[in-house]
Design an enzyme around this catalytic site. Structure first.
Site, PDB file in Angstrom:
ATOM      1  N   HIS A  25      -3.391   6.980   2.612  1.00  0.00           N
ATOM      2  CA  HIS A  25      -3.826   5.696   2.057  1.00  0.00           C
ATOM      3  C   HIS A  25      -5.231   5.392   2.586  1.00  0.00           C
ATOM      4  CE1 HIS A  25      -4.096   1.604   0.930  1.00  0.00           C
ATOM      5  NE2 HIS A  25      -3.893   1.110   2.143  1.00  0.00           N
ATOM      6  N   CYS A  61       0.821  -1.234   0.000  1.00  0.00           N
ATOM      7  CA  CYS A  61       0.000   0.000   0.000  1.00  0.00           C
ATOM      8  C   CYS A  61       0.844   1.268   0.000  1.00  0.00           C
ATOM      9  CB  CYS A  61      -0.936   0.006   1.202  1.00  0.00           C
ATOM     10  SG  CYS A  61      -1.991  -1.432   1.247  1.00  0.00           S
ATOM     11  N   ASN A 109     -10.143  -0.053  -0.780  1.00  0.00           N
ATOM     12  CA  ASN A 109      -8.685  -0.055  -0.639  1.00  0.00           C
ATOM     13  C   ASN A 109      -8.055  -0.793  -1.826  1.00  0.00           C
ATOM     14  OD1 ASN A 109      -6.019  -0.517   0.003  1.00  0.00           O
ATOM     15  ND2 ASN A 109      -6.421  -1.498   1.979  1.00  0.00           N
TER      16      ASN A 109
HETATM   17  O1  UT7 Z   1      -4.115  -1.559   3.586  1.00  0.00           O
HETATM   18  C1  UT7 Z   1      -3.256  -1.697   4.702  1.00  0.00           C
HETATM   19  C2  UT7 Z   1      -3.529  -2.918   5.449  1.00  0.00           C
HETATM   20  N1  UT7 Z   1      -4.834  -3.102   5.989  1.00  0.00           N
HETATM   21  C3  UT7 Z   1      -5.398  -2.297   6.921  1.00  0.00           C
HETATM   22  O2  UT7 Z   1      -4.916  -1.247   7.270  1.00  0.00           O
HETATM   23  C4  UT7 Z   1      -6.648  -2.819   7.570  1.00  0.00           C
HETATM   24  C5  UT7 Z   1      -6.554  -2.692   9.071  1.00  0.00           C
HETATM   25  N2  UT7 Z   1      -7.626  -3.341   9.799  1.00  0.00           N
HETATM   26  C6  UT7 Z   1      -8.940  -2.999   9.712  1.00  0.00           C
HETATM   27  O3  UT7 Z   1      -9.318  -2.163   8.916  1.00  0.00           O
HETATM   28  C7  UT7 Z   1      -9.898  -3.625  10.698  1.00  0.00           C
HETATM   29  O4  UT7 Z   1      -9.188  -4.256  11.729  1.00  0.00           O
HETATM   30  C8  UT7 Z   1     -10.881  -4.656  10.049  1.00  0.00           C
HETATM   31  C9  UT7 Z   1     -11.846  -3.932   9.132  1.00  0.00           C
HETATM   32  C10 UT7 Z   1     -10.125  -5.730   9.319  1.00  0.00           C
HETATM   33  C11 UT7 Z   1     -11.718  -5.316  11.158  1.00  0.00           C
HETATM   34  O5  UT7 Z   1     -12.393  -4.311  11.903  1.00  0.00           O
HETATM   35  P1  UT7 Z   1     -12.317  -4.274  13.478  1.00  0.00           P
HETATM   36  O6  UT7 Z   1     -13.107  -3.148  13.918  1.00  0.00           O
HETATM   37  O7  UT7 Z   1     -10.864  -4.293  13.869  1.00  0.00           O
HETATM   38  O8  UT7 Z   1     -13.048  -5.603  13.857  1.00  0.00           O
HETATM   39  P2  UT7 Z   1     -12.582  -6.682  14.924  1.00  0.00           P
HETATM   40  O9  UT7 Z   1     -11.651  -7.647  14.289  1.00  0.00           O
HETATM   41  O10 UT7 Z   1     -12.182  -5.989  16.193  1.00  0.00           O
HETATM   42  O11 UT7 Z   1     -13.961  -7.413  15.210  1.00  0.00           O
HETATM   43  C12 UT7 Z   1     -15.033  -6.767  15.914  1.00  0.00           C
HETATM   44  C13 UT7 Z   1     -16.277  -7.632  15.814  1.00  0.00           C
HETATM   45  C14 UT7 Z   1     -16.010  -9.103  16.119  1.00  0.00           C
HETATM   46  O12 UT7 Z   1     -17.194  -9.616  16.696  1.00  0.00           O
HETATM   47  P3  UT7 Z   1     -17.335  -9.786  18.287  1.00  0.00           P
HETATM   48  O13 UT7 Z   1     -16.192 -10.690  18.691  1.00  0.00           O
HETATM   49  O14 UT7 Z   1     -17.207  -8.410  18.855  1.00  0.00           O
HETATM   50  O15 UT7 Z   1     -18.683 -10.373  18.455  1.00  0.00           O
HETATM   51  C15 UT7 Z   1     -15.806  -9.722  14.759  1.00  0.00           C
HETATM   52  O16 UT7 Z   1     -16.102 -11.094  14.752  1.00  0.00           O
HETATM   53  O17 UT7 Z   1     -16.736  -7.603  14.452  1.00  0.00           O
HETATM   54  C16 UT7 Z   1     -16.784  -8.942  13.932  1.00  0.00           C
HETATM   55  N3  UT7 Z   1     -16.385  -8.850  12.525  1.00  0.00           N
HETATM   56  C17 UT7 Z   1     -17.261  -8.668  11.551  1.00  0.00           C
HETATM   57  N4  UT7 Z   1     -18.604  -8.572  11.545  1.00  0.00           N
HETATM   58  C18 UT7 Z   1     -19.218  -8.387  10.362  1.00  0.00           C
HETATM   59  C19 UT7 Z   1     -15.135  -8.860  12.011  1.00  0.00           C
HETATM   60  N5  UT7 Z   1     -15.186  -8.697  10.677  1.00  0.00           N
HETATM   61  C20 UT7 Z   1     -16.500  -8.581  10.362  1.00  0.00           C
HETATM   62  C21 UT7 Z   1     -17.199  -8.386   9.160  1.00  0.00           C
HETATM   63  N6  UT7 Z   1     -18.554  -8.283   9.213  1.00  0.00           N
HETATM   64  N7  UT7 Z   1     -16.575  -8.258   7.975  1.00  0.00           N
END
Ligand code: UT7
Length: 332
Positions: A257, A117, A287
């Site tokens: 980014h 990225c 992205n």
């Molecule tokens: O391009 C450079 C590299 N990439 C990045 O910079 C991406 C960096 N990371 C992110 O953008 C975020 O961490 C994600 C979008 C990947 C995930 O978002 P998050 O807010 O960090 O979610 P999380 O992993 O903390 O999960 C929160 C909750 C969980 O449920 P519980 O345990 O609270 O019940 C997950 O199981 O959201 C759930 N969850 C989802 N729910 C619906 C995780 N992914 C999803 C999803 N849809 N896609």
């Protein structure tokens, strides 16, 4: 010190036609439009449908055609092409060769640059160094990815985020105090467990086993990458602002980014720059890795004015990250 600067004199961009909505993603993974919008900030993204049988160099070709429709230049005068991508059409030939041939930049040499990225800001630094050397006067920076080719459609950690797009900028030599003034770039190879795609390289060449183990898709530990992205981009922005004696009020635009709207907002808040000065198009385009920053420039070119001071910043796999300080060179 060289008095020659490299200034952006034109921008082009292209996104595939197919619009992949959050609702469509919700039909094959357990997610929802509401969750994606709230947690990532994406409404829709563009995807190159596999049946089109084309790759990133096709998007690049279209982006260069778009650039030529806005900016008059002779492709034969381009001396070098730096193509930032982690998803080239092939390993051999490189995407830079393909794009040189297809767009008539046949006097140029070039190469692909893999910095995930951060590819666009890495490529800007390389291109400006070519120009500052005074050996080259016109360099094409192409940056984009077809992340749909390496996205696991059943992984909800990645599939709502990634998209396909390509942007290009033409860099030319100038003696004016404008263009790329400074760049601070970093790398940390000790982070691969959190963001990687292990298949297809020399450690895990394609095999039945590599496919069964889903090694040809990007894997990320979203939470860990999220925190590193915010801290790294905020710190490097502060570093470049301090190093160049910039006042925050004098910064017209920050172009980050586009990985997650919450990351963008957190960086803006940490460096104390109002969100109105921060370019955002993640809601429409998602992205596209190396493509996001030039695509922002392409979208917002009409708002840019000669002399505008800008900070570009990125973070991605490697890890790679950094910031570029530039003064915009023209009124659209
Ligand atoms: O391009 C450079 C590299 N990439 C990045 O910079 C991406 C960096 N990371 C992110 O953008 C975020 O961490 C994600 C979008 C990947 C995930 O978002 P998050 O807010 O960090 O979610 P999380 O992993 O903390 O999960 C929160 C909750 C969980 O449920 P519980 O345990 O609270 O019940 C997950 O199981 O959201 C759930 N969850 C989802 N729910 C619906 C995780 N992914 C999803 C999803 N849809 N896609």
């Amino acid at each position: 010190m060289s008095k020659i600067h490299a200034v952006i004199t034109g921008v082009g961009g292209y996104v595939p036609k197919y619009v992949l909505t959050n609702d469509e993603i919700s039909t094959y993974v357990d997610t929802s439009d509401e969750w994606i919008l709230q947690r990532i900030g994406i409404r829709e993204r563009r995807i190159l449908k596999p049946e089109e049988g084309i790759g990133i160099s096709y998007l690049a070709q279209k982006a260069i055609e778009d650039l030529r429709s806005r900016k008059d230049f002779d492709p034969l005068e381009i001396e070098a092409i730096v193509f930032a991508t982690t998803t080239p059409d092939y390993v051999i030939p490189n995407a830079a060769s393909l794009i040189a041939y297809r767009t008539g930049m046949t006097n140029a040499f070039g190469f692909d640059l893999a910095a995930a990225c951060s590819g666009f800001i890495y490529a800007l630094e390389v291109a400006q160094a070519f120009i500052a050397s005074e050996k080259y006067k016109k360099v094409m920076v192409v940056a984009g990815d077809v992340l749909s080719a390496v996205t696991d459609k059943i992984d909800r950690n990645t599939c709502p985020i990634f998209s396909d797009a390509c942007g290009v900028v033409l860099l030319e030599a100038t003696e004016e105090e404008e263009g790329i003034i400074d760049a601070i770039l970093h790398m940390d190879g000790n982070s691969q467990e959190h963001l990687h795609m292990y298949g297809g390289g020399s450690v895990h060449p394609a095999s039945h086993e590599s496919i069964d183990r889903r090694l040809h898709f990007i894997h990320q530990n979203g939470k860990v990458v999220f925190k590193h992205a915010i801290t790294s981009m905020a710190n490097v922005c502060e570093e470049i602002i301090l190093k160049n004696g910039l006042k925050k009020d004098d910064i017209k635009w920050v172009v980050p980014h586009q990985a997650n709207l919450r990351i963008i907002e957190a960086v803006a808040s940490r460096i104390n720059i109002p969100i109105e000065k921060v370019m955002v198009n993640i809601d429409k385009y998602g992205n596209s890795s190396a493509g996001t920053i030039p695509l922002c420039l392409w979208n917002l070119e009409k708002d840019l004015r000669k002399g505008d001071q800008m900070i570009l910043t990125a973070f991605g796999g490697g890890y790679t990250w950094g910031a570029v300080y530039l003064k915009w060179g023209y009124n659209a």
